[in-house]
Design an enzyme around this catalytic site. Sequence first.
Site, PDB file in Angstrom:
ATOM      1  N   ASP A  33     -26.017  32.198 -11.090  1.00  0.00           N
ATOM      2  CA  ASP A  33     -25.275  31.617 -10.434  1.00  0.00           C
ATOM      3  C   ASP A  33     -24.266  30.613 -11.126  1.00  0.00           C
ATOM      4  OD1 ASP A  33     -25.756  30.207  -7.277  1.00  0.00           O
ATOM      5  OD2 ASP A  33     -24.539  28.848  -8.669  1.00  0.00           O
ATOM      6  N   ILE A  34     -23.131  30.182 -10.825  1.00  0.00           N
ATOM      7  CA  ILE A  34     -22.375  29.315 -11.675  1.00  0.00           C
ATOM      8  C   ILE A  34     -22.658  27.990 -11.781  1.00  0.00           C
ATOM      9  CG2 ILE A  34     -20.903  28.640  -9.972  1.00  0.00           C
ATOM     10  CD1 ILE A  34     -18.353  29.624 -11.728  1.00  0.00           C
ATOM     11  N   ASN A  91     -29.585  31.777   2.483  1.00  0.00           N
ATOM     12  CA  ASN A  91     -28.957  30.941   3.541  1.00  0.00           C
ATOM     13  C   ASN A  91     -28.034  31.423   4.404  1.00  0.00           C
ATOM     14  OD1 ASN A  91     -30.017  28.353   2.324  1.00  0.00           O
ATOM     15  ND2 ASN A  91     -28.454  28.472   0.883  1.00  0.00           N
ATOM     16  N   GLU A  99     -22.666  29.073   1.899  1.00  0.00           N
ATOM     17  CA  GLU A  99     -21.442  28.705   1.475  1.00  0.00           C
ATOM     18  C   GLU A  99     -20.342  29.834   1.295  1.00  0.00           C
ATOM     19  OE1 GLU A  99     -21.589  26.548  -2.194  1.00  0.00           O
ATOM     20  OE2 GLU A  99     -22.579  24.771  -1.316  1.00  0.00           O
ATOM     21  N   VAL A 100     -21.113  30.959   0.794  1.00  0.00           N
ATOM     22  CA  VAL A 100     -20.210  32.097   0.680  1.00  0.00           C
ATOM     23  C   VAL A 100     -20.683  33.068   1.650  1.00  0.00           C
ATOM     24  CG1 VAL A 100     -19.683  34.006  -1.025  1.00  0.00           C
ATOM     25  CG2 VAL A 100     -20.255  31.648  -1.956  1.00  0.00           C
ATOM     26  N   HIS A 104     -26.317  37.079   0.035  1.00  0.00           N
ATOM     27  CA  HIS A 104     -26.815  36.850  -1.329  1.00  0.00           C
ATOM     28  C   HIS A 104     -28.341  36.426  -1.250  1.00  0.00           C
ATOM     29  CE1 HIS A 104     -24.442  33.469  -0.186  1.00  0.00           C
ATOM     30  NE2 HIS A 104     -25.078  32.635  -0.815  1.00  0.00           N
ATOM     31  N   HIS A 106     -30.862  34.225  -3.481  1.00  0.00           N
ATOM     32  CA  HIS A 106     -31.031  33.376  -4.610  1.00  0.00           C
ATOM     33  C   HIS A 106     -32.306  33.675  -5.347  1.00  0.00           C
ATOM     34  CE1 HIS A 106     -27.957  30.105  -3.709  1.00  0.00           C
ATOM     35  NE2 HIS A 106     -27.927  30.721  -2.513  1.00  0.00           N
TER      36      HIS A 106
HETATM   37  P1  5GP Z   1     -24.891  29.627  -0.647  1.00  0.00           P
HETATM   38  O1  5GP Z   1     -24.872  27.976  -0.170  1.00  0.00           O
HETATM   39  O2  5GP Z   1     -23.890  30.185   0.025  1.00  0.00           O
HETATM   40  O3  5GP Z   1     -26.209  30.206  -0.249  1.00  0.00           O
HETATM   41  O4  5GP Z   1     -24.839  29.708  -2.165  1.00  0.00           O
HETATM   42  C1  5GP Z   1     -23.647  29.936  -2.904  1.00  0.00           C
HETATM   43  C2  5GP Z   1     -23.857  30.126  -4.344  1.00  0.00           C
HETATM   44  O5  5GP Z   1     -23.051  30.787  -5.214  1.00  0.00           O
HETATM   45  C3  5GP Z   1     -24.013  28.551  -4.838  1.00  0.00           C
HETATM   46  O6  5GP Z   1     -25.335  28.486  -5.572  1.00  0.00           O
HETATM   47  C4  5GP Z   1     -22.937  28.544  -5.697  1.00  0.00           C
HETATM   48  O7  5GP Z   1     -23.398  27.724  -6.919  1.00  0.00           O
HETATM   49  C5  5GP Z   1     -22.642  29.921  -6.268  1.00  0.00           C
HETATM   50  N1  5GP Z   1     -21.220  30.353  -6.477  1.00  0.00           N
HETATM   51  C6  5GP Z   1     -20.326  29.857  -5.713  1.00  0.00           C
HETATM   52  N2  5GP Z   1     -18.855  30.419  -6.285  1.00  0.00           N
HETATM   53  C7  5GP Z   1     -19.638  31.271  -7.489  1.00  0.00           C
HETATM   54  C8  5GP Z   1     -18.901  32.141  -8.623  1.00  0.00           C
HETATM   55  O8  5GP Z   1     -17.524  32.017  -8.537  1.00  0.00           O
HETATM   56  N3  5GP Z   1     -19.543  32.612  -9.332  1.00  0.00           N
HETATM   57  C9  5GP Z   1     -21.030  32.457  -9.379  1.00  0.00           C
HETATM   58  N4  5GP Z   1     -21.632  33.165 -10.530  1.00  0.00           N
HETATM   59  N5  5GP Z   1     -21.560  31.658  -8.698  1.00  0.00           N
HETATM   60  C10 5GP Z   1     -20.762  31.043  -7.589  1.00  0.00           C
END
Ligand code: 5GP
Length: 113
Positions: A33-34, A91, A99-100, A104, A106
């Site tokens: 994760d970034i 999520n 968010e994405v 995915h 985690h």
């Molecule tokens: P969500 O809230 O969708 O479950 O989590 C999205 C995750 O993707 C977050 O933990 C965020 O830090 C990670 N993330 C967002 N953009 C990028 C990216 O460009 N590269 C990586 N490696 N992680 C990302």
Amino acid sequence: MAYDDENIFAKILRGEIPCDKVFEDDYVLAFNDISPQRPVHVLVIPKGRYIDVDDFAANASDAEIAGLFRAVGQVAQMTGVSDDGYRILSNIGARGHQEVPHLHIHLFGGADT
Ligand code: 5GP
């Protein structure tokens, strides 16, 4: 909701954006994760175009579903978190604060989760 091919993980899968890869096979890509929330914070994503768990459960093949969960276990072994324990989380949608919009998982470890 239709799958958005311009989401950030779709771009990572196409190699348009780099990632810090941890594991890859026919079914998944796993990368750090970034913005890690724990010492180990890996995202495990299917290579198929799935928005979230709902979409994956309804539409993925048995092989894709097995592949994702086998990969989660392999990533846990590879990152050394299996012995001490770890957490997995996915999520889903607005109330899940996703968010994405590409499924995915985690994987958090290396500290109390
Ligand atoms: P969500 O809230 O969708 O479950 O989590 C999205 C995750 O993707 C977050 O933990 C965020 O830090 C990670 N993330 C967002 N953009 C990028 C990216 O460009 N590269 C990586 N490696 N992680 C990302």
